[in-house]
Each structure stands twice: as structure tokens, then as C-alpha cells.
Design a protein around this motif. Structure first.
Motif, PDB file in Angstrom:
ATOM      1  N   ASN A 250       3.806   2.276  -1.683  1.00 10.25           N
ATOM      2  CA  ASN A 250       3.400   0.942  -1.290  1.00 10.25           C
ATOM      3  C   ASN A 250       1.757   0.812  -1.191  1.00 10.25           C
ATOM      4  N   GLN A 251       1.379   2.277  -1.240  1.00 10.03           N
ATOM      5  CA  GLN A 251      -0.120   2.280  -1.212  1.00 10.03           C
ATOM      6  C   GLN A 251      -0.711   1.948  -2.436  1.00 10.03           C
TER       7      GLN A 251
ATOM      8  N   ASN B 122      -6.301  -3.919   4.098  1.00  7.27           N
ATOM      9  CA  ASN B 122      -5.668  -2.549   3.298  1.00  7.27           C
ATOM     10  C   ASN B 122      -6.799  -1.734   2.358  1.00  7.27           C
TER      11      ASN B 122
ATOM     12  N   ARG C 129      -5.429   0.302  -0.508  1.00  8.92           N
ATOM     13  CA  ARG C 129      -5.070  -0.651  -1.918  1.00  8.92           C
ATOM     14  C   ARG C 129      -6.346  -1.597  -2.411  1.00  8.92           C
TER      15      ARG C 129
END
Length: 339
Positions: A112-113, A153, A156
Motif C-alpha cells: 500500500n506504499q 503520505n 507515496r
């Protein structure tokens, strides 16, 4: 059976050979009080200096405070943090957590990164590319820094940036690179970067590593804002000078310290080469290896002089781009004083 006399003779011969073959830099160096006082005053004359520490052959010869600061007090070391971040990466490779510098970074991050919309070339970025600032992604430092740290984030955001060079190409100094390494260490080990650094560096070096800034996901900032005392930085530098050893213990592999100092690219900003978190240059015809943080947070190692230098400074803006040159001039005076 060989007689005791033969053993003693052999030991004497071996000892004589060792003395003859010792490098000239191993000779003890003595600096008189007037020279030390002059050098301390020169450091204090720099407008931003907070502390200066110098060790020669493992002996601290200068331990000086300026403007109300102390060498046993925590200082914000700014981008000098990048030099320290290289050490746990090397230790993770030694322990098999990371396969090596050629391992793609995406293999070490959580799924998910990794943004689905990112350029496919992010899969070509290796651990080594991040260490040597050759990821190729648009920088998160300089004019882009504010927007990056304001994002929700950081990992990301860094991976979503456009490529402005190919992975492994020219040096693009970017704090996002080192933060990706912090994220990789955190995911691959299941432990925070702080915990790893305390375990792998703090304990064997007998230094305190306090908590520092974290990103919105709780990952410790890889490459900026770390807090260390000048005394702790001196121990870290001495460990690298001694090829990973400190107080008789192998803290990092000697191969990693050598690898970290190997030039891999060239810095447009200061004209020096760059390895894995370390700059490499020459001062007074001596090779020097150093970490550098905004405002004048520096750690220099001069192997041929068995010298380690720590200088901390005011970390707040503004800071002249020529300030590193003034610090190098001081380092040159320290080197000349040992000739």
C-alpha cells in the motif's frame, strides 16, 4: 618441538616487522596548547558555531562549547542524518534483512506504499540508488521540500514524482530517497528505525539516540531532523574511521564502511564525490570523508591523520551557501597542525 627461545625470537621479528610496516599516520600527534587555543578561536569566529570536537588517534584533543551550547547536549543535525541512516542499511544487509544494494526498493516496502499510478521505472530503483542519490525521481528537497512534508503520505508522494533522470544516473540530492530507506527498514524488520538504530548503533557505541520527527504514518524521518549530541557523533565517526570497530567490538562490517566511502556520483552543490551517505573530497591533499547538514552540522573523518572532527552550528535559516567552504578551511588548518 620448537624451543621457547625460537618462539620468542619469532615474536620479536614479527613485532619488528609490524613496527616497520606501520603507516606513518599511526605516529602519535601532539598539539601544543597555543595551537589548540588558536584552532578553537578560529572555530568560534565562525558566526554559526555551537560546538567543536576533534579526536586524533582516538584521543579527544578539542572539546569546546560556544554560545551557550554543550557537546553533551542534543543538537538537530539536519541532513547529517543521511550519513547516519547509511549505517543501519548496511547492518540490515549484513543481517540478511536486505539482500544487498542492488535489491529494488519496491520489494522492501508495503504494497500500500507503492502508488499504482507511479512511473513503472520506480521498480528499477535500488537500495544503492537511494543511498547515492541516484534514484532519478524529482527531488523532494530544495523548492519541493515544503510541499512534500505537507503531504499526507511522504513515501507515496516521493514515489509518485516524475523522473527527471534515469535510475542510476546523475546525482539528485533528495531527502525523500533516505526516507524511503527508513520506510523500507521499518517494513522489512517490523521495527521502527529508532529501535533499529538504538539496537544496532546506540548500544554498541554507548550513545543515546532520542526520538525525532516522524511522518504521518509514523515512520521516522529518514534523512533530516535527527537529534544527536556532538559526543555521540564523534563516537560514530571514530567507528567509521576504525572500519566499523569501536571499543574492541565490530559494530558495522568493515566492508560496509569501505563501500560507503566509495565514490559513486558527483555533487553539483559542493564539487565533491558522493558515496553511500558520505561525501568524499580532498583538503590539504588528504582524502576526507564527511557528512553535511544545513547550517553547518558536519562530521569529518580524515583517515590518514587518524582524525575525526565534529562541528555543530545554528540549524536555523538563513545560512550562506559558502559556509561549508569556511568549515573546510578550518578543517584544513586542523590537518596542517598535525603535519
Amino acid at each position: 618441538m620448537r624451543q621457547p627461545g625460537h618462539v620468542c625470537y619469532a615474536l620479536l621479528v614479527a613485532g619488528a616487522f609490524w613496527l616497520v610496516s606501520m603507516p606513518s599516520s599511526a605516529a602519535p600527534v601532539s598539539l601544543d596548547s597555543s595551537t589548540l587555543s588558536h584552532l578553537e578561536n578560529r572555530a568560534g569566529a565562525l558566526p554559526r558555531t555551537h560546538t567543536l570536537m576533534v579526536a586524533i588517534h582516538g584521543e579527544t584533543v578539542i572539546d569546546r562549547d560556544y554560545r551557550g551550547h554543550r557537546t553533551n547536549q542534543t543538537a538537530n543535525i539536519k541532513s547529517l542524518s543521511k550519513t547516519l541512516m547509511s549505517a543501519p542499511v548496511g547492518e540490515a544487509i549484513e543481517r540478511g534483512v536486505i539482500q544487498g544494494v542492488d535489491q529494488p526498493i519496491v520489494e522492501l516496502l508495503a504494497a500500500n506504499q507503492i502508488p499504482a499510478e507511479a512511473d513503472p521505472r520506480i521498480r528499477e530503483i535500488t537500495v544503492g540508488h537511494l543511498l547515492s542519490m541516484q534514484a532519478g525521481l524529482e527531488r523532494t528537497s530544495g523548492q519541493h521540500y515544503g510541499a512534500w512534508v505537507a503531504s499526507n503520505n511522504w513515501v507515496r508522494n516521493a514515489l509518485s514524482r516524475p523522473f527527471v533522470a534515469e535510475p542510476g544516473g546523475r546525482m539528485l540530492y533528495s531527502t525523500g530517497n533516505t526516507h524511503l530507506l527508513s520506510a523500507a527498514l521499518t517494513h522489512a524488520t517490523g521495527r521502527s528505525t529508532l529501535a533499529l538504530m538504538r539496537d544496532w548503533l546506540g548500544a554498541p557505541l554507548d550513545i543515546a539516540i532520542p526520538p525525532w520527527t516522524r511522518d504521518p504514518q509514523g515512520i521516522y524521518f529518514g534523512g533530516n531532523e535527527m537529534g544527536m549530541t556532538p559526543q555521540a557523533l564523534l563516537a560514530f565517526g571514530e567507528m567509521y574511521r576504525l572500519k566499523g570497530r569501536y571499543n574492541g567490538r565490530q559494530v558495522l562490517s568493515s566492508d560496509w564502511t569501505t563501500t560507503s566511502w566509495q565514490p559513486r556520483t558527483h555533487s553539483f552543490y559542493n564539487g565533491d564525490d558522493y558515496g553511500y551517505g558520505w561525501f568524499r573530497g580532498e583538503i590539504e591533499n588528504e582524502p576526507v570523508y564527511y557528512g553535511w547538514g544545513y547550517g553547518g552540522q558536519v562530521l569529518f573523518v580524515v583517515p590518514e591523520r587518524a582524525m575525526t572532527i565534529v562541528l555543530t552550528s545554528d540549524p536555523n535559516p538563513p545560512s550562506s551557501g559558502s559556509y561549508l567552504g569556511q568549515i573546510k578551511t578550518l578543517v584544513g588548518e586542523l590537518i596542517r597542525a598535525t603535519q
